[in-house]
Design a protein around this motif. Structure first.
Motif, mmCIF file in Angstrom:
data_model
loop_
_atom_site.group_PDB
_atom_site.id
_atom_site.type_symbol
_atom_site.label_atom_id
_atom_site.label_comp_id
_atom_site.label_asym_id
_atom_site.label_seq_id
_atom_site.Cartn_x
_atom_site.Cartn_y
_atom_site.Cartn_z
ATOM 1 N N ILE A 116 0.916 -1.528 0.287
ATOM 2 C CA ILE A 116 0.113 0.538 -0.143
ATOM 3 C C ILE A 116 0.827 1.571 0.043
ATOM 4 O O ILE A 116 0.456 1.627 -0.657
ATOM 5 N N PHE A 117 1.411 1.043 0.761
ATOM 6 C CA PHE A 117 2.778 2.387 1.059
ATOM 7 C C PHE A 117 3.263 2.989 -0.491
ATOM 8 O O PHE A 117 3.982 3.576 -1.266
ATOM 9 N N ARG A 118 3.910 1.951 -0.902
ATOM 10 C CA ARG A 118 4.940 1.771 -2.244
ATOM 11 C C ARG A 118 3.645 2.155 -3.645
ATOM 12 O O ARG A 118 3.919 3.173 -4.083
ATOM 13 N N GLU A 119 2.257 1.776 -3.348
ATOM 14 C CA GLU A 119 1.249 2.423 -4.064
ATOM 15 C C GLU A 119 1.299 3.274 -4.354
ATOM 16 O O GLU A 119 0.667 4.236 -5.010
ATOM 17 N N SER A 120 1.401 3.931 -3.203
ATOM 18 C CA SER A 120 0.841 5.358 -3.215
ATOM 19 C C SER A 120 2.502 6.129 -3.262
ATOM 20 O O SER A 120 1.714 7.267 -2.752
ATOM 21 N N GLY A 121 2.860 6.022 -3.283
ATOM 22 C CA GLY A 121 4.529 6.594 -4.117
ATOM 23 C C GLY A 121 5.589 6.774 -3.836
ATOM 24 O O GLY A 121 7.124 7.219 -4.258
ATOM 25 N N LYS A 122 5.575 5.337 -2.216
ATOM 26 C CA LYS A 122 6.607 5.865 -1.105
ATOM 27 C C LYS A 122 8.037 4.931 -1.797
ATOM 28 O O LYS A 122 6.962 3.831 -2.331
ATOM 29 N N THR A 123 8.996 5.561 -1.597
ATOM 30 C CA THR A 123 10.009 4.730 -1.701
ATOM 31 C C THR A 123 9.978 3.759 -0.455
ATOM 32 O O THR A 123 10.473 4.713 0.295
ATOM 33 N N ILE A 124 10.562 2.366 -0.432
ATOM 34 C CA ILE A 124 10.869 1.514 0.660
ATOM 35 C C ILE A 124 11.722 0.707 0.434
ATOM 36 O O ILE A 124 11.932 -0.041 -0.179
ATOM 37 N N ASP A 125 13.243 1.117 0.691
ATOM 38 C CA ASP A 125 14.137 0.606 0.346
ATOM 39 C C ASP A 125 14.827 0.108 1.883
ATOM 40 O O ASP A 125 15.898 -0.990 1.134
ATOM 41 N N THR A 126 14.381 0.407 2.954
ATOM 42 C CA THR A 126 15.224 0.031 4.173
ATOM 43 C C THR A 126 14.390 -0.080 5.362
ATOM 44 O O THR A 126 13.024 1.025 5.191
ATOM 45 N N VAL A 127 14.350 -1.296 5.986
ATOM 46 C CA VAL A 127 13.543 -1.181 6.046
ATOM 47 C C VAL A 127 14.104 -1.907 8.143
ATOM 48 O O VAL A 127 14.794 -3.091 8.361
ATOM 49 N N ILE A 128 13.583 -1.115 9.311
ATOM 50 C CA ILE A 128 14.284 -1.432 11.234
ATOM 51 C C ILE A 128 13.404 -2.619 11.062
ATOM 52 O O ILE A 128 12.443 -2.241 11.507
#
Length: 484
Positions: free
Chosen positions: A371-383
């Motif tokens: 959902i985050f990515r479909e909204s245009g967010k870049t998620i390349d690092t996850v803690i």
């Protein structure tokens, strides 16, 4: 938890709070228990402390969200606190939609009306305990009541206020519009401050009962997830947290207050000033693994249960699990859906089931990331923190399913560290929370996605997403046969 200037944990003390469940779906606590146990814990902390009480400069809070505490004009508690996991307010959620409309509610609060939020609880008290409601002078959230008892000052702060469904999240103020349309006097809404805001010093009574110095400064604190984000260094755009406890949370930093997620994920004010975060929730993340162990491997430890995890191939030899044991939150607000094992055959062994459970939990969390990515967010690092960060194979599974770099921290005490950081920043030990994070937080190990695994999981994830749609009607039919 006591922390020093370099972020070292000097000591920890914990105390239990009993739960009050008078009926099915009810979940309450006595707010006085929070105060008594906190005083006891602080007294024990001071007793064990090798320095002087005056050396402890400030304190702050990480608190459970959404709970309702009602006080009368004499600041006395009117009833037990109704907690975040209380589900009695389905009727009131429907009333909110009827009165306000879903579009307007989302525009103002950025969130759907869910049973856990504070506003439906207020409306329930108004409807079913009218005489008591009319005596209410102020409503408070759990940590805010505790802080009031330590300082004598009444406030709320933005990260917890955002979880009430009464805050205009973008404008950072209580919504007069919602209060008026729902018949709630705005006078019962407490004054708002920043999470790092100084709200006073401890009272003489608390100083005498705990041993803390009378000059100890008190700072507002934050909601548990906001503090978890701070304590994990989620303080800039692109940073994302995966926290797997009983439930699972995927939380991503937001600079903007105008994104439109259409209510698919929560959208709350951060504990950092002028920032927000979005959050997806898997209701039964770690709970699914605990259920599986207790039901099928009660005599094994979690380490024993997962010892062969890396030996089972991706896809658990053709076995899929959906972790809907208590319904689901993101992306389906569905209290009726239940979990499934799909693809069982007689060749499957316990290790296959364990791998399927781990993968199913991770797939569910990935729906929030999607959902985050479909909204245009870049998620390349996850803690990654919590139970999901305790097993190396699971950390690699997260990297492959999320297709992102996974970072494990040296300390997993996210919310408590976040509260300590708010106090440290409030005491002006640091010029910013980011500067504090550089000192208080460090990474232990990183896991990068393996391209071949990413592709396999992409295919499996497409199958996983079909299970909800294809079992929804079956579960609605099975509801009548469930244990009541």
């Amino acid at each position: 938890m006591l922390m020093d200037q370099v972020g070292k944990v000097c000591n920890e003390v914990s105390q239990p709070y009993p739960l009050i469940q008078e009926k099915s779906g009810y979940s309450e606590q006595d707010p006085n228990e929070w105060v008594e146990k906190t005083i006891y814990a602080l007294r024990e902390l001071i007793r064990q402390f090798e320095g002087r009480p005056e050396d402890i400069e400030g304190l702050s809070f990480s608190g459970q969200m959404h709970g309702l505490v009602l006080l009368d004009e004499d600041k006395q508690v009117l009833r037990n606190a109704i907690l975040w996991n209380d589900t009695r307010t389905t009727e009131q959620c429907q009333q909110i939609y009827h009165q306000i409309g879903e579009a307007q509610l989302l525009e103002i609060t950025k969130n759907q009306a869910l049973e856990g939020f504070t506003l439906p609880k207020l409306l329930w008290v108004k409807q079913y305990e009218r005489e008591l409601f009319e005596k209410a002078a102020v409503f408070m959230l759990p940590k805010d009541y505790l802080r009031y008892r330590l300082t004598g000052a009444i406030h709320s702060e933005y990260s917890d206020a955002a979880g009430t469904l009464l805050l205009n999240v973008a404008e950072k103020q209580w919504s007069a519009e919602l209060c008026e349309q729902l018949g709630i006097d705005m006078k019962i809404c407490p004054p708002l401050v920043e999470s790092h805001g100084f709200v006073g010093k401890i009272t003489t009574e608390i100083s005498e009962k705990t041993g803390l110095a009378p000059e100890t400064k008190v700072f507002a604190g934050g909601a548990d997830n906001a503090c978890g984000a701070i304590g994990s260094g989620i303080l800039s755009d692109g940073k994302t947290l995966c926290s797997i406890g009983t439930s699972g949370v995927v939380l991503s930093y937001e600079e903007r207050n105008d994104r439109d997620f259409q209510g698919k994920v929560h959208y709350f004010n951060h504990g950092e000033e002028n920032a927000l975060y979005t959050m997806g929730v898997t209701l039964a993340a770690g709970h699914s693994l605990t259920w599986f162990k207790d039901t099928f491997a009660a005599n094994e430890s979690f380490d024993q249960l997962l010892a062969q995890l890396s030996k089972v191939p991706i896809g658990a030899n053709g076995l899929l699990f959906t972790p809907y044991l208590v319904g689901e939150r993101t992306p389906y607000a569905d209290s009726v859906i239940r979990g499934s094992f799909i693809g069982m055959d007689s060749s499957h062994r316990q290790d296959d089931f364990a791998r399927a459970v781990i993968e199913g939990i991770t797939f569910s969390l990935n729906e929030s990331i999607e959902i985050f990515r479909e909204s245009g967010k870049t998620i390349d690092t996850v803690i990654s923190i919590g139970g999901g960060a305790k097993n190396e194979t699971w950390l690699q599974i997260q990297a492959d399913v999320f297709n992102a770099r996974i970072v494990k921290l040296t300390s997993e005490q996210g919310p408590a560290v976040g509260a300590a950081m708010l106090a440290a920043y409030g005491c002006q030990w640091f010029d910013s929370l980011e500067q504090c994070a550089d000192v208080f937080i460090s990474s232990d190990k990183e896991y990068t996605p393996i391209p071949a695994n990413v592709e396999k999981y992409r295919q499996l994830f497409l199958l996983y997403k079909q299970v909800y749609k294809q079992t929804k009607q079956l579960n609605e039919g099975l509801k009548a046969f469930r244990k009541q």
